[in-house]
Write a protein that holds these residues in place. Structure first.
Motif, PDB file in Angstrom:
ATOM      1  N   VAL A  96     -45.710   2.453 -26.324  1.00 43.97           N
ATOM      2  CA  VAL A  96     -46.479   1.636 -25.194  1.00 43.97           C
ATOM      3  C   VAL A  96     -45.436   1.112 -24.322  1.00 43.97           C
ATOM      4  CG1 VAL A  96     -47.705  -0.791 -24.810  1.00 43.97           C
ATOM      5  CG2 VAL A  96     -47.977   0.728 -26.888  1.00 43.97           C
ATOM      6  N   ILE A  97     -46.109   1.476 -23.191  1.00 44.81           N
ATOM      7  CA  ILE A  97     -45.133   1.012 -21.865  1.00 44.81           C
ATOM      8  C   ILE A  97     -45.656  -0.026 -20.998  1.00 44.81           C
ATOM      9  CG2 ILE A  97     -44.182   2.075 -19.740  1.00 44.81           C
ATOM     10  CD1 ILE A  97     -44.385   4.802 -20.797  1.00 44.81           C
ATOM     11  N   ALA A  98     -45.142  -0.945 -20.730  1.00 51.34           N
ATOM     12  CA  ALA A  98     -45.379  -2.150 -19.945  1.00 51.34           C
ATOM     13  C   ALA A  98     -44.935  -1.891 -18.383  1.00 51.34           C
ATOM     14  CB  ALA A  98     -44.963  -3.531 -20.388  1.00 51.34           C
ATOM     15  N   ALA A  99     -46.037  -1.865 -17.514  1.00 46.60           N
ATOM     16  CA  ALA A  99     -45.633  -1.726 -16.006  1.00 46.60           C
ATOM     17  C   ALA A  99     -45.792  -2.941 -15.504  1.00 46.60           C
ATOM     18  CB  ALA A  99     -46.536  -0.703 -15.492  1.00 46.60           C
ATOM     19  N   ASN A 175     -36.235  -1.822 -18.659  1.00 45.20           N
ATOM     20  CA  ASN A 175     -35.669  -0.407 -18.483  1.00 45.20           C
ATOM     21  C   ASN A 175     -35.380  -0.125 -17.046  1.00 45.20           C
ATOM     22  OD1 ASN A 175     -37.543  -0.344 -20.917  1.00 45.20           O
ATOM     23  ND2 ASN A 175     -35.900   1.181 -21.372  1.00 45.20           N
ATOM     24  N   GLU A 176     -36.219  -0.157 -16.179  1.00 46.03           N
ATOM     25  CA  GLU A 176     -35.975   0.167 -14.921  1.00 46.03           C
ATOM     26  C   GLU A 176     -36.810  -0.847 -13.884  1.00 46.03           C
ATOM     27  OE1 GLU A 176     -37.024   4.167 -13.895  1.00 46.03           O
ATOM     28  OE2 GLU A 176     -36.968   4.980 -16.056  1.00 46.03           O
ATOM     29  N   VAL A 177     -36.262  -0.837 -12.723  1.00 39.05           N
ATOM     30  CA  VAL A 177     -36.813  -1.641 -11.646  1.00 39.05           C
ATOM     31  C   VAL A 177     -37.202  -0.763 -10.525  1.00 39.05           C
ATOM     32  CG1 VAL A 177     -36.406  -3.473 -10.050  1.00 39.05           C
ATOM     33  CG2 VAL A 177     -35.425  -3.819 -12.112  1.00 39.05           C
ATOM     34  N   VAL A 178     -38.197  -0.562 -10.003  1.00 42.46           N
ATOM     35  CA  VAL A 178     -38.847   0.485  -9.058  1.00 42.46           C
ATOM     36  C   VAL A 178     -39.461  -0.377  -7.917  1.00 42.46           C
ATOM     37  CG1 VAL A 178     -38.878   2.435 -10.567  1.00 42.46           C
ATOM     38  CG2 VAL A 178     -40.955   0.889 -10.390  1.00 42.46           C
ATOM     39  N   THR A 185     -46.819   5.316 -10.542  1.00 41.61           N
ATOM     40  CA  THR A 185     -46.244   6.728 -10.410  1.00 41.61           C
ATOM     41  C   THR A 185     -45.207   7.067 -11.760  1.00 41.61           C
ATOM     42  OG1 THR A 185     -46.700   7.066  -8.138  1.00 41.61           O
ATOM     43  CG2 THR A 185     -45.023   8.714  -9.245  1.00 41.61           C
ATOM     44  N   ARG A 186     -44.133   6.064 -11.465  1.00 43.76           N
ATOM     45  CA  ARG A 186     -43.160   5.923 -12.481  1.00 43.76           C
ATOM     46  C   ARG A 186     -43.379   5.853 -13.967  1.00 43.76           C
ATOM     47  NH1 ARG A 186     -39.657   8.530 -14.935  1.00 43.76           N
ATOM     48  NH2 ARG A 186     -37.802   7.486 -15.839  1.00 43.76           N
ATOM     49  N   ALA A 187     -44.402   4.909 -14.345  1.00 40.69           N
ATOM     50  CA  ALA A 187     -44.916   4.914 -15.588  1.00 40.69           C
ATOM     51  C   ALA A 187     -45.569   6.073 -16.138  1.00 40.69           C
ATOM     52  CB  ALA A 187     -45.946   3.553 -15.423  1.00 40.69           C
ATOM     53  N   TRP A 188     -46.590   6.607 -15.139  1.00 37.97           N
ATOM     54  CA  TRP A 188     -47.366   7.893 -15.767  1.00 37.97           C
ATOM     55  C   TRP A 188     -46.021   9.027 -15.902  1.00 37.97           C
ATOM     56  CZ3 TRP A 188     -51.961   9.199 -17.264  1.00 37.97           C
ATOM     57  CH2 TRP A 188     -52.876   8.120 -17.150  1.00 37.97           C
TER      58      TRP A 188
END
Length: 259
Positions: A96-99, A175-178, A185-188
């Motif tokens: 699971v990714i949290a955006a 993990n990342e700051v965008v 877009t990055r989450a996908w």
């Protein structure tokens, strides 16, 4: 009103909180989230989920205090997965990714901590302000000192202060700051990368990590090598295990079937 919106593309499920104005979670919403994530867990065609919020200001501020004032009990029925549907959901062996699209505080930050990876928009902010209302951030008190340096975790829990995405990244919380415009877009992109990988291996990784969290190293290793963990036993007897070796020997990309 549809407070949880889902979008399914191939093996990826996007779960979006949509409760204006702040995406706060009441008991009914938590139960819907639990049902949503349980269905994701149990669907063999889904491999990875993204959880995010609607809008640019709030990911989730946690518990809906207005609903509480109107009768929602803090110890009420949160549903199958506990608060937010994730943190107590048993046997969730899929990534699971949290955006984080905005403010993530209190139970909203605890929801993010229940995911496996966290991406944050550059304007996102975080806090555990429960101390100021005389209560305990229970899930965060358990998880946060295991995720970031102990003294930083205790400072955040004991003061309730706000911190930004860059600080969260510095402590390894995200993990990342965008840029905000690039967040989904990055989450996908990340979800698509994971979805292309071996689902049985991901399941084994998640179960091993959970099992080993409070175990001695050798005890955990023994359970793995003796195939005492269900997902590891399935993996070691699977077609995918053979496919990985064959693909390597034949110098080609593996074709994962999840069986």
């Amino acid at each position: 009103m549809e407070v949880i919106k889902t979008r399914r593309v191939g093996a990826i499920l996007e779960v979006r909180l949509d409760r204006p104005k702040a995406n706060a979670i009441d008991l009914a919403t938590s139960r819907i989230m639990g049902d949503t994530f349980a269905a994701f867990r149990d669907d063999p065609d889904l491999r990875v989920a993204i959880v995010t919020g609607t809008g640019e200001k709030f990911f989730c501020p946690g518990w809906d205090l207005k609903a509480a004032a109107e009768g929602d009990a803090v110890d009420g029925d949160y549903g199958v997965g506990g608060f937010g549907g994730l943190q107590e959901l048993r046997d969730l062996n899929k990534p699971v990714i949290a955006a984080i699209n905005g403010i993530a505080c209190g139970g909203g930050l605890e929801l993010a901590l229940s995911s496996d990876m966290i991406l944050a928009a550059d304007h996102a902010t975080f806090a555990l302000p429960e101390i100021r209302s005389g209560t305990v951030a229970d899930a965060a008190s358990i998880k946060l000192p295991k995720r970031i340096p102990y003294h930083i975790a205790m400072e955040l829990l004991l003061t309730g202060r706000w911190f930004d995405a860059e600080e969260a990244h510095r402590w390894g919380l995200v993990n990342e700051v965008v840029p905000a415009a690039d967040l989904m877009t990055r989450a996908w992109e990340l979800a698509e990368l994971i979805a292309s990988g071996p689902p049985l291996v991901y399941a084994a990784i998640k179960e091993v990590v959970r099992d080993a969290e409070d175990s001695k190293f050798q005890d955990a290793m023994n359970r793995i090598t003796q195939r005492q963990l269900r997902t590891v036993d399935i993996l070691y007897g699977s077609e995918d295990q053979l496919e990985g070796a064959r693909a390597f020997a034949e110098k080609r990309d593996p074709v994962w079937k999840g069986k």
